[in-house]
Design an enzyme around this catalytic site. Structure first.
Site, mmCIF file in Angstrom:
data_model
loop_
_atom_site.group_PDB
_atom_site.id
_atom_site.type_symbol
_atom_site.label_atom_id
_atom_site.label_comp_id
_atom_site.label_asym_id
_atom_site.label_seq_id
_atom_site.Cartn_x
_atom_site.Cartn_y
_atom_site.Cartn_z
ATOM 1 N N GLU A 1 8.322 1.469 6.772
ATOM 2 C CA GLU A 1 7.982 2.663 7.917
ATOM 3 C C GLU A 1 7.507 3.911 7.395
ATOM 4 O OE1 GLU A 1 7.264 2.318 11.243
ATOM 5 O OE2 GLU A 1 7.664 0.207 11.468
ATOM 6 N N TRP B 1 0.835 -1.327 0.013
ATOM 7 C CA TRP B 1 0.087 0.177 -0.090
ATOM 8 C C TRP B 1 0.927 1.296 0.116
ATOM 9 C CZ3 TRP B 1 0.512 3.473 4.087
ATOM 10 C CH2 TRP B 1 1.130 3.197 5.130
ATOM 11 N N ASP C 1 1.180 -3.266 9.547
ATOM 12 C CA ASP C 1 2.419 -3.253 9.398
ATOM 13 C C ASP C 1 3.325 -3.481 10.481
ATOM 14 O OD1 ASP C 1 2.308 -2.731 6.497
ATOM 15 O OD2 ASP C 1 3.265 -0.921 6.531
ATOM 16 N N GLU C 2 2.946 -2.831 11.576
ATOM 17 C CA GLU C 2 3.894 -3.074 12.799
ATOM 18 C C GLU C 2 3.664 -4.331 13.195
ATOM 19 O OE1 GLU C 2 5.282 -0.581 13.247
ATOM 20 O OE2 GLU C 2 4.279 1.501 12.986
ATOM 21 N N THR D 1 3.987 -0.216 19.143
ATOM 22 C CA THR D 1 3.197 0.633 18.137
ATOM 23 C C THR D 1 1.933 0.109 17.570
ATOM 24 O OG1 THR D 1 4.792 0.076 16.560
ATOM 25 C CG2 THR D 1 5.149 2.220 17.532
ATOM 26 N N GLU E 1 6.421 8.266 14.478
ATOM 27 C CA GLU E 1 6.705 7.910 12.931
ATOM 28 C C GLU E 1 7.472 8.521 12.424
ATOM 29 O OE1 GLU E 1 5.946 4.936 12.005
ATOM 30 O OE2 GLU E 1 4.245 4.066 13.435
ATOM 31 N N GLU F 1 7.756 -2.534 18.271
ATOM 32 C CA GLU F 1 6.821 -2.771 16.950
ATOM 33 C C GLU F 1 5.548 -3.258 17.652
ATOM 34 O OE1 GLU F 1 7.186 -2.090 14.263
ATOM 35 O OE2 GLU F 1 9.453 -1.874 13.515
ATOM 36 N N HIS G 1 4.280 5.253 7.093
ATOM 37 C CA HIS G 1 3.524 5.545 8.117
ATOM 38 C C HIS G 1 3.167 6.913 8.514
ATOM 39 C CE1 HIS G 1 4.445 1.129 9.679
ATOM 40 N NE2 HIS G 1 3.905 1.269 8.532
ATOM 41 N N HIS H 1 6.281 -6.370 11.347
ATOM 42 C CA HIS H 1 7.686 -5.964 11.614
ATOM 43 C C HIS H 1 7.862 -6.766 13.206
ATOM 44 C CE1 HIS H 1 7.475 -2.182 8.957
ATOM 45 N NE2 HIS H 1 7.530 -3.172 8.458
HETATM 46 FE FE LIG Z 1 7.362 -0.014 13.528
HETATM 47 FE FE LIG Z 2 5.575 2.774 12.204
#
Ligand SMILES: [Fe+2]
Ligand SMILES: [Fe+2]
Length: 399
Positions: free
Chosen positions: A174, A93, A259-260, A230, A135, A227, A177, A263
């Site tokens: 990242e 994305w 996403d976090e 977040t 971020e 991670e 974000h 990660h």
């Molecule tokens: Fe992160």
């Molecule tokens: Fe992030």
């Protein structure tokens, strides 16, 4: 109380030390005048590019020489187990997918976005701005990963090792974000973007103090924790946005949270591998990180006026349930389970003590947190408010 302040994450320590003053109005007024005077003094004496507070003891290069080859020996393993958790750019994305399209319908889409944003209260904006500022300090986090010893850092800026490939691709993921949140917040018209941008400017210039000693064991324990933290925080802002009727904002926060999570899975997988190949040193590194406490990455946050900005942002996040002391304890307990710490065998005496320490920490945090909540309930203090420059100085309830 001193135990709480020294053992709990910053948001709890902040609550525990600030709150008892509130019931006695005289002392409260005097202490707030003193605090304001000292904050004003600090602001006057601040060097423009230095961290706003003294940073932690500068321990570096604590990785023993005999462990320096370990990450190099895990390079092929990382290619098969860590890099596979990255998303190909073409199927990733991008911020534009969630923002008004710069076409003929742009003005209508922005008007719609702003109409939805009008329904969202100030305390929510404080949380979202704090998350966005965190971020946006991404250069600091990539720098932090590139301080790590043991063959982890990106030696050339385009190094082909799995560790360096991961760090660059992770940073690229990242980067979207802060970009998305920044553009979204700008379009809402609800926040003072200049103040927010100043905060980001100060924060990147200040850096951070993760206390990881340039040690990759501690570094990856820290990133596993962060991670997950977040992911929780963005997940909660998504939940609130949905509750407040803004499905688009909920999608933005939820996408970032996903996403976090990915990660987190990567970093936790690395530490799990370290627990398999080197359990004694890894459990001691885990205990060491937890003793020092996992500092939030934006803990040196400053907007040019408020020396307690991070503590105040944390207090609002705690009150709204966006990121709380309970989350800190939950993350710790999750990681203890994820890495099978309680089941480790064959440890040295020091390793066993470290194992006992991390396994006992979750219940200890919970007990202290319950006691703090009980005390706060008993005191029934009046609510405390503070102005936030991010929302044009409007007052937001902290407690
Ligand atoms: Fe992160
Ligand atoms: Fe992030």
């Amino acid at each position: 109380m001193s135990l709480m302040a020294s053992s709990l994450p910053s948001c709890v320590a902040f609550c525990a030390t600030s709150r008892p003053h509130l019931g006695r109005s005289g002392r409260r007024a005097i202490s707030s005048v003193v605090a304001m005077a000292s904050a004003a003094q600090q602001v006057r004496t601040r060097k423009p590019f230095a961290p706003p507070r003294e940073v932690h003891r500068p321990v570096t290069h604590s990785l023993p020489p005999q462990k320096r080859e370990i990450f190099e020996s895990l390079d092929a393993w990382a290619a098969d187990n860590v890099l596979v958790l990255l998303k190909p750019v073409e199927s990733s994305w991008q911020p534009q997918d969630y923002l008004p399209d710069a076409s003929e319908s742009f003005h209508d889409e922005v008007a719609e976005l702003r109409a939805r944003a009008r329904e969202i209260p100030d305390d929510y904006w404080v949380c979202l701005v704090g998350d966005m500022v965190t971020e946006e300090a991404l250069p600091t986090y990539q720098t932090m990963l590139n301080t790590l010893d043991g063959g982890v850092r990106d030696e050339t800026g385009a190094s082909p090792t799995s560790w360096a490939v991961w760090t660059r691709a992770w940073a690229a993921e990242e980067n979207r974000h802060g970009d998305l949140m920044n553009k979204y917040l700008f379009l809402t018209g609800r926040v003072d973007m200049r103040q927010v941008e100043k905060t980001i400017h100060y924060l990147i210039a200040s850096g951070m103090d993760p206390k990881t000693e340039t040690n990759p064991y501690q570094g990856f324990i820290y990133t596993s924790f962060q991670e997950r933290a977040t992911a929780i925080s963005h997940g909660n802002t998504a939940r609130h946005a949905k509750r407040l009727g803004d499905a688009n904002l909920a999608r933005i926060c939820g996408t970032i949270a996903a996403d976090e999570k990915r990660h987190e899975a990567a970093y936790a997988r690395i530490v799990h591998k370290l627990f398999q190949v080197d359990p004694d040193y890894t459990v001691r590194a885990f205990a060491d990180m937890m003793r020092k406490k996992v500092a939030m990455p934006a803990h040196l946050m400053y907007d040019g006026a408020d020396d307690r900005l991070f503590a105040r942002f944390s207090a609002v996040a705690q009150r709204l349930g966006v990121y709380t002391a309970r989350d800190y304890a939950d993350i710790l307990e999750f990681l203890v389970r994820r890495w099978g710490v309680a089941d480790l065998t064959g440890l040295s005496g020091e390793g066993r003590r470290a194992q006992e320490f991390v396994c006992s920490l979750g219940p200890r945090f919970r007990k202290l947190e319950e006691r703090a909540a009980h005390q706060a309930n008993k005191n029934k203090d009046p609510p405390e408010f503070a102005p936030f420059s991010w929302i044009y100085g409007r007052q937001v309830q902290l407690f």
